[in-house]
Design a protein around this motif. Structure first.
Motif, PDB file in Angstrom:
ATOM      1  N   GLY A 230      70.077  17.266  89.578  1.00  0.00           N
ATOM      2  CA  GLY A 230      71.343  16.954  90.233  1.00  0.00           C
ATOM      3  C   GLY A 230      72.486  16.727  89.267  1.00  0.00           C
TER       4      GLY A 230
ATOM      5  N   ASN B  27      68.730  15.690  93.375  1.00  0.00           N
ATOM      6  CA  ASN B  27      69.609  16.828  93.644  1.00  0.00           C
ATOM      7  C   ASN B  27      69.896  16.920  95.141  1.00  0.00           C
ATOM      8  OD1 ASN B  27      67.434  18.480  94.917  1.00  0.00           O
ATOM      9  ND2 ASN B  27      66.590  18.461  92.851  1.00  0.00           N
ATOM     10  N   VAL B  28      70.727  17.885  95.524  1.00  0.00           N
ATOM     11  CA  VAL B  28      71.142  17.966  96.927  1.00  0.00           C
ATOM     12  C   VAL B  28      69.981  18.370  97.837  1.00  0.00           C
ATOM     13  CG1 VAL B  28      73.574  18.392  96.418  1.00  0.00           C
ATOM     14  CG2 VAL B  28      72.003  20.340  96.585  1.00  0.00           C
TER      15      VAL B  28
ATOM     16  N   ASP C  31      68.721  16.150 100.992  1.00  0.00           N
ATOM     17  CA  ASP C  31      68.554  16.657 102.354  1.00  0.00           C
ATOM     18  C   ASP C  31      67.153  16.365 102.869  1.00  0.00           C
ATOM     19  OD1 ASP C  31      69.213  18.529 104.705  1.00  0.00           O
ATOM     20  OD2 ASP C  31      67.415  19.428 103.827  1.00  0.00           O
TER      21      ASP C  31
ATOM     22  N   LYS D  51      75.260  13.049 100.857  1.00  0.00           N
ATOM     23  CA  LYS D  51      75.058  13.502  99.482  1.00  0.00           C
ATOM     24  C   LYS D  51      74.632  14.971  99.454  1.00  0.00           C
ATOM     25  CE  LYS D  51      73.789   8.974  97.560  1.00  0.00           C
ATOM     26  NZ  LYS D  51      72.703   8.158  96.962  1.00  0.00           N
ATOM     27  N   ALA D  52      73.797  15.356 100.404  1.00  0.00           N
ATOM     28  CA  ALA D  52      73.300  16.730 100.438  1.00  0.00           C
ATOM     29  C   ALA D  52      74.414  17.739 100.661  1.00  0.00           C
ATOM     30  CB  ALA D  52      72.238  16.875 101.527  1.00  0.00           C
ATOM     31  N   THR D  53      75.477  17.319 101.320  1.00  0.00           N
ATOM     32  CA  THR D  53      76.579  18.233 101.635  1.00  0.00           C
ATOM     33  C   THR D  53      77.809  17.978 100.772  1.00  0.00           C
ATOM     34  OG1 THR D  53      77.246  16.719 103.422  1.00  0.00           O
ATOM     35  CG2 THR D  53      75.827  18.561 104.033  1.00  0.00           C
TER      36      THR D  53
ATOM     37  N   THR E 241      78.508  18.765  97.538  1.00  0.00           N
ATOM     38  CA  THR E 241      78.955  19.705  96.498  1.00  0.00           C
ATOM     39  C   THR E 241      79.805  20.836  97.059  1.00  0.00           C
ATOM     40  OG1 THR E 241      77.037  21.188  96.670  1.00  0.00           O
ATOM     41  CG2 THR E 241      76.847  19.271  95.176  1.00  0.00           C
TER      42      THR E 241
END
Length: 430
Positions: free
Chosen positions: A160, A351-352, A356, A377-379, A381
């Motif tokens: 990440g 990481n994303v 997720d 957090k997953a969305t 970037t």
């Protein structure tokens, strides 16, 4: 389970454990792409003919019988075993790689070829922090080695640490702009939501490709990008061109199967997946095949049993893969176990994709308030990943955040107008 089914599973597992004699693909050391047994969210190996791996291992083994003190040959042999484990989905070759690379390091402490191979081995086992440490040592020993930068780019992505991954890719571009650098630059751009640049980088990679294997690799990822954008027919054409260039490139056949399933042709997809899993029983492919069998009205039990057998092999070889099992348990098993796996994965690799997986596991376990921060957090970037936005929409809907849920659902449709949550493993191929 019928005896015949058990026998077929035993044969599949035996094939995983003995794949070295059949050969796979040896990749030049300066490419060091991601592991086929690692999370499948970044570029896979560039294919080379099966015969080249077998010949290389035989030649290196013969040379080392004559010259057992050749540290470079030991490093090359270790790297060959890493590639064999990756591309045959057989992690039992990782211990062989470890021994050969350790021999190279003992004969010539600090040599960059051994360090790069050890970094690649750590990445194959999903120990990305250790991969970064070793790749940095290799970089210090040889600042002009692209292989170390490739490992850094992939490992930073899994950790990440996206800005650092971007810098490693930029260094790859400075050292040698080519297929390995351009494909990583494409994925880096896509993670940030820039599909235009992602496609342009893949086209640059294709322009630079000269061997059939490189061409197939680039065509395959153009297909993946098309499929993630909601164009299964365009993706199928790219996969066809990949297979035309390199008929044994299993990833392109898997892409063809995936496109057929997402285009509403599960029976055709199931037949294709049978060939894919017979050649290369990666966990990702096995889960996709099982989901397609369900969609086609067929029994997936044999594939679930194969998946469990493969998990045992991975664990025995020291591969850490909580991500696969978090996703599997959330959609097909125990949400509580999914949370355990997802928390372990996110703790190691924040990481994303892991975010997720943790968000969705928590949601499936009825813990939506805990899930929402991870869905965000997953969305974060900008990645136009339809599944991630769908998961966020479902979590927001469960929390009564109606307007936010509508916006997230709209982002999912915008990312992929053909998206369906009915086949979650296929939606996770990116």
């Amino acid at each position: 389970m019928k005896t015949s089914v058990k026998a077929r599973i035993a044969v599949s597992v035996l094939g995983l454990a003995t794949a070295l004699t059949a050969g796979a693909a040896l990749i030049p050391g300066d490419r060091t792409p991601s592991s086929a047994t690692a999370p499948s969210r970044q570029p896979a190996e560039i294919p080379v003919s099966a015969g080249s791996l077998k010949s290389a291992i035989q030649a290196l083994t013969a040379r080392l019988r004559r010259l057992p003190g050749d540290h470079q040959a030991w490093a090359r042999l270790g790297s060959a075993y890493v590639q064999q484990a990756r591309l045959s989905a057989d992690p039992s070759f990782y211990p062989k790689a470890e021994q050969a690379l350790a021999r190279s390091a003992a004969l010539s402490p600090g040599n960059f070829a051994a360090l790069t191979g050890q970094a690649s081995l750590a990445a194959g086992r999903h120990d990305f922090a250790e991969a970064v440490r070793l790749a940095k040592l290799s970089q210090t020993a040889n600042p002009y080695g692209q292989g170390a930068q490739a490992v850094l780019a992939d490992a930073y992505t899994q950790l990440g640490r996206y800005d650092e991954a971007t810098r490693a890719i930029s260094r790859m571009m400075e050292l040698r702009p080519g297929v390995a650098a351009f494909t990583r630059a494409s994925y880096d751009a896509e993670l940030r939501g820039d599909r235009t640049t992602a496609r342009r980088m893949l086209e640059h990679a294709l322009d630079d490709a000269f061997s059939p294997d490189d061409i197939a690799y680039c065509r395959h990822y153009l297909g993946e990008l098309a499929l993630r954008s909601g164009d299964p027919r365009g993706a199928t054409e790219q996969y066809r061109l990949a297979l035309k260039a390199a008929p044994d490139f299993t990833a392109a056949l898997a892409g063809t199967a995936r496109a057929a399933a997402l285009d509403g042709r599960p029976a055709e997809a199931a037949d294709l997946y049978a060939t894919v899993v017979g050649r290369l029983p990666l966990a990702q492919y096995v889960i996709e095949y099982a989901e397609v069998l369900v969609a086609a009205g067929r029994d997936p039990a044999e594939q679930w049993a194969l998946l469990r057998a493969q998990r045992t092999l991975m664990e025995a070889a020291g591969v850490k893969d909580d991500l696969t099992w978090a996703e599997f348990e959330a959609d097909h098993g125990s949400p509580a176990r999914a949370v355990e796996h997802a928390e372990a994965e996110y703790a190691r690799n924040p990481n994303v994709v892991a975010a997720d997986a943790l968000a969705w596991a928590l949601h499936r376990d009825g813990r939506d308030r805990e899930a929402l921060p991870y869905a965000r957090k997953a969305t974060a970037t900008g990645w136009r990943n339809a599944l991630f936005h769908h998961h966020r929409a479902e979590i927001e809907r469960s929390l009564g955040r109606t307007e936010e849920s509508r916006r997230s659902a709209a982002r999912a449709r915008d990312a992929d107008p053909t998206f369906s949550a009915d086949l979650p493993a296929l939606a996770r191929f990116s």
